[in-house]
Enzyme design. Sequence first.
Site, mmCIF file in Angstrom:
data_model
loop_
_atom_site.group_PDB
_atom_site.id
_atom_site.type_symbol
_atom_site.label_atom_id
_atom_site.label_comp_id
_atom_site.label_asym_id
_atom_site.label_seq_id
_atom_site.Cartn_x
_atom_site.Cartn_y
_atom_site.Cartn_z
ATOM 1 N N TYR A 1 45.718 -17.276 13.511
ATOM 2 C CA TYR A 1 45.829 -16.287 12.437
ATOM 3 C C TYR A 1 47.188 -16.363 11.758
ATOM 4 C CZ TYR A 1 41.431 -14.069 13.729
ATOM 5 O OH TYR A 1 40.101 -13.811 13.963
ATOM 6 N N GLU B 1 37.848 -10.368 19.554
ATOM 7 C CA GLU B 1 37.708 -11.697 20.143
ATOM 8 C C GLU B 1 38.285 -11.744 21.550
ATOM 9 O OE1 GLU B 1 39.521 -14.056 17.058
ATOM 10 O OE2 GLU B 1 38.060 -13.248 15.628
ATOM 11 N N ARG C 1 28.622 -26.766 14.946
ATOM 12 C CA ARG C 1 27.593 -25.941 14.313
ATOM 13 C C ARG C 1 27.015 -24.989 15.360
ATOM 14 N NH1 ARG C 1 29.825 -28.492 11.059
ATOM 15 N NH2 ARG C 1 28.992 -29.626 9.250
ATOM 16 N N GLN C 2 26.476 -23.866 14.875
ATOM 17 C CA GLN C 2 25.864 -22.876 15.761
ATOM 18 C C GLN C 2 24.340 -23.025 15.756
ATOM 19 O OE1 GLN C 2 28.370 -21.546 13.494
ATOM 20 N NE2 GLN C 2 29.871 -21.709 15.133
ATOM 21 N N GLY D 1 11.635 -19.621 8.155
ATOM 22 C CA GLY D 1 12.069 -20.974 8.475
ATOM 23 C C GLY D 1 12.588 -21.081 9.891
ATOM 24 N N GLY E 1 14.974 -19.702 11.111
ATOM 25 C CA GLY E 1 15.418 -18.392 11.597
ATOM 26 C C GLY E 1 14.514 -17.810 12.656
ATOM 27 N N GLY F 1 26.245 -19.876 8.963
ATOM 28 C CA GLY F 1 27.066 -20.310 7.847
ATOM 29 C C GLY F 1 28.069 -19.210 7.594
#
Length: 398
Positions: free
Chosen positions: A98, A140, A206-207, A274, A276, A390
Amino acid sequence: MLSEQSVPVVRATLPAVGAAIGDITTLFYRKLFDAHPELLRDLFNRGNQASGEQQRALAGSIAAFAGMLLERPDARPDALLSRIAHKHASLGITSDQYKIVHRHLFAAIADVLGDAVTPEVAAAWDEVYWLMANALVAVETRLYQEAGVTEGEVWRPMEITGRHEETPDAVSLVLRPADGRPTRPFLPGQYVSVRSSLPDGSRQIRQYSLSAAPGRTDWRITVKRVPDDGRPEGEVSSWLHAHARPGDVLTVSAPFGDLALTEDDGPLLLASAGIGVTPVLAMLDHLAATGSTRPVTVVHADRSPADHAHRQEHLDLVRALPDARLHLWYEEPGDAAPEAAAGRADVSGLELPPGLTAYLCGPVPFMRAVRGDLLRRGVPAEAVHYEVFGPDLWLGQQ
């Protein structure tokens, strides 16, 4: 809460900062990646950078957070901060990063706004930034503690033990810890990050939702290939689709995500479009495995039955629940799905019980349309949860 001296400064300058925020964030990322090229290579999604989605998301988050500080000074946008914090934790973001972002963001603000950035203006927006950053760091830190890992140390090797073709463009991968330890617990609806080494030497992340219920000795993710049109979008999913095979070892994060099924008896709406469908599959699998009798309305939209990943499993899981109803929409239903409606999903006419909790996952236009219909029908905003794969475009504020 903003300090008394900062409130009038932020209020007076928010229109100017908001008007220039697109230029500011574009310059910020250029400065950041010039100084730290490894962040673009190994952390930030190159596809979202190329499309401008990440820049728009950052711009929207800063402007929206500043607006909330002014309009609702006694409240914090915890739902929005939580989504961002879960995404950051899944990437292994650390608190010291940060400070790096702050340095290059404020250099970009000074370059774009020039003499308008007086010491008073700089101090007020510095306060906005650190209020948001410190709130995210606090969330976090808690997420890392709950996951049982030190800050940023979220990764472990997972071996692919199974691969199944779900549609021509989607494969499911079964994963098991390569070190022999048990899989980490997770909540139905959560996701993991997968870090892939690509041919150019980058390690893009990517997740992917965990698409089966928790409590097993392995995990499952489902990867949809994005056609290669010469841009970076879809490079990881396409690479995994083409190359990931049983016996390969992937680097996978601990599970995160706040689109997690609540443990109560209230009625549910699970709406997907989709790919999802994947977090919805985990939720339905969990409900079936635990013998749930909750009323469940299941909505899914897709291009066609052949494009509906895990279609038969999806239908079977709904049938396994005693009080569940499935509503399908296909743009091209054909003869294979006589039970489906043609066109796009429309929940405005569905019978919905009071006290509903809704979970949405799919393209942003789909989620925005479903959310809007639910709000118009009196479903409280806090009862509608969603997941964006995203950059978070602050759907709830649009």
